[in-house]
Design a protein around this motif. Structure first.
Motif, PDB file in Angstrom:
ATOM      1  N   LEU A  38      23.923   7.986 -26.932  1.00  0.00           N
ATOM      2  CA  LEU A  38      23.024   8.932 -27.562  1.00  0.00           C
ATOM      3  C   LEU A  38      21.627   7.926 -27.694  1.00  0.00           C
ATOM      4  O   LEU A  38      20.453   8.675 -27.719  1.00  0.00           O
ATOM      5  CB  LEU A  38      23.300   9.190 -29.087  1.00  0.00           C
ATOM      6  CG  LEU A  38      24.239  10.422 -29.244  1.00  0.00           C
ATOM      7  CD1 LEU A  38      24.953  10.537 -30.449  1.00  0.00           C
ATOM      8  CD2 LEU A  38      23.291  11.777 -28.691  1.00  0.00           C
ATOM      9  N   GLU A  39      21.940   6.684 -27.712  1.00  0.00           N
ATOM     10  CA  GLU A  39      20.505   5.828 -27.820  1.00  0.00           C
ATOM     11  C   GLU A  39      19.881   5.872 -26.517  1.00  0.00           C
ATOM     12  O   GLU A  39      18.776   5.596 -26.695  1.00  0.00           O
ATOM     13  CB  GLU A  39      20.934   4.443 -28.315  1.00  0.00           C
ATOM     14  CG  GLU A  39      21.412   4.531 -29.824  1.00  0.00           C
ATOM     15  CD  GLU A  39      22.153   2.673 -30.155  1.00  0.00           C
ATOM     16  OE1 GLU A  39      22.444   2.059 -29.314  1.00  0.00           O
ATOM     17  OE2 GLU A  39      22.235   2.750 -31.213  1.00  0.00           O
ATOM     18  N   SER A  41      20.137   8.035 -23.943  1.00  0.00           N
ATOM     19  CA  SER A  41      19.705   9.406 -23.593  1.00  0.00           C
ATOM     20  C   SER A  41      20.511  10.589 -24.503  1.00  0.00           C
ATOM     21  O   SER A  41      21.750  10.852 -24.121  1.00  0.00           O
ATOM     22  CB  SER A  41      20.138   9.751 -22.274  1.00  0.00           C
ATOM     23  OG  SER A  41      19.862  11.129 -21.848  1.00  0.00           O
ATOM     24  N   GLU A  42      19.590  10.794 -25.310  1.00  0.00           N
ATOM     25  CA  GLU A  42      20.134  12.132 -26.228  1.00  0.00           C
ATOM     26  C   GLU A  42      20.633  13.475 -25.459  1.00  0.00           C
ATOM     27  O   GLU A  42      21.589  13.763 -25.617  1.00  0.00           O
ATOM     28  CB  GLU A  42      18.955  12.766 -27.058  1.00  0.00           C
ATOM     29  CG  GLU A  42      19.491  13.475 -28.016  1.00  0.00           C
ATOM     30  CD  GLU A  42      18.491  14.098 -29.366  1.00  0.00           C
ATOM     31  OE1 GLU A  42      18.230  14.985 -29.365  1.00  0.00           O
ATOM     32  OE2 GLU A  42      17.868  12.911 -29.961  1.00  0.00           O
ATOM     33  N   MET A  45      24.598  13.675 -23.641  1.00  0.00           N
ATOM     34  CA  MET A  45      25.521  13.911 -24.630  1.00  0.00           C
ATOM     35  C   MET A  45      26.253  15.061 -24.338  1.00  0.00           C
ATOM     36  O   MET A  45      27.094  15.500 -24.589  1.00  0.00           O
ATOM     37  CB  MET A  45      25.254  13.650 -26.017  1.00  0.00           C
ATOM     38  CG  MET A  45      25.229  11.926 -26.358  1.00  0.00           C
ATOM     39  SD  MET A  45      26.997  11.424 -25.780  1.00  0.00           S
ATOM     40  CE  MET A  45      28.143  11.808 -27.028  1.00  0.00           C
ATOM     41  N   TYR A  76      20.859  11.778 -15.750  1.00  0.00           N
ATOM     42  CA  TYR A  76      20.163  11.299 -16.699  1.00  0.00           C
ATOM     43  C   TYR A  76      19.675   9.845 -16.664  1.00  0.00           C
ATOM     44  O   TYR A  76      19.314   9.262 -17.692  1.00  0.00           O
ATOM     45  CB  TYR A  76      21.060  11.325 -18.172  1.00  0.00           C
ATOM     46  CG  TYR A  76      21.565  12.906 -18.271  1.00  0.00           C
ATOM     47  CD1 TYR A  76      20.686  13.952 -18.713  1.00  0.00           C
ATOM     48  CD2 TYR A  76      22.887  13.115 -17.790  1.00  0.00           C
ATOM     49  CE1 TYR A  76      21.216  14.983 -18.986  1.00  0.00           C
ATOM     50  CE2 TYR A  76      23.310  14.552 -17.855  1.00  0.00           C
ATOM     51  CZ  TYR A  76      22.565  15.570 -18.581  1.00  0.00           C
ATOM     52  OH  TYR A  76      22.922  16.719 -18.498  1.00  0.00           O
ATOM     53  N   ASP A  79      16.564   8.589 -17.760  1.00  0.00           N
ATOM     54  CA  ASP A  79      16.068   8.552 -19.027  1.00  0.00           C
ATOM     55  C   ASP A  79      15.983   6.958 -19.554  1.00  0.00           C
ATOM     56  O   ASP A  79      15.398   6.627 -20.586  1.00  0.00           O
ATOM     57  CB  ASP A  79      17.034   9.499 -19.931  1.00  0.00           C
ATOM     58  CG  ASP A  79      16.922  10.878 -19.835  1.00  0.00           C
ATOM     59  OD1 ASP A  79      15.928  11.336 -19.103  1.00  0.00           O
ATOM     60  OD2 ASP A  79      17.727  11.681 -20.334  1.00  0.00           O
TER      61      ASP A  79
END
Length: 103
Positions: A38-39, A41-42, A45, A76, A79
């Motif tokens: 999450l830190e 790449s939101e 998730m 991702y 990101d």
């Protein structure tokens, strides 16, 4: 790691009177990795938990299939560089799980 989701199409089909080979989708993840991802790449998730798929074969054996976390999280990668670092850690863990399950 832990099992966080399970789906059994076999049981659902049987409840409708339909017989299909045994199969189960098992979602596996861990909150330590969830927080890190999450830190990084939101958006990534959406891919958690990463799934294993167990399918019964006609001879009574089973097949284990899964997409590596590296493949699952690759979209991702742009990101944050951390996304693929985490995915690489998960690749090793998932390979170990798969090896233990198929011994």
């Amino acid at each position: 790691m832990g099992v966080v989701t399970e789906a059994g199409p076999t049981e659902a089909a049987a409840a409708r009177g339909v017989a299909i080979p045994g199969n189960r989708v098992i979602g596996v993840f861990n909150n330590l990795f969830a927080v890190r991802m999450l830190e990084a790449s939101e958006a990534a998730m959406i891919e958690a938990p990463v799934r294993f798929y167990v399918t019964e074969q006609p001879d009574g054996t089973a097949t284990l299939s899964y997409k590596t976390p590296g493949l699952v999280f690759a979209p991702y990668a742009g990101d944050s560089p951390e996304v693929m670092k985490i995915a690489a850690e998960l690749d090793a863990i998932f390979a170990a799980i798969a090896a233990a399950a198929t011994e």
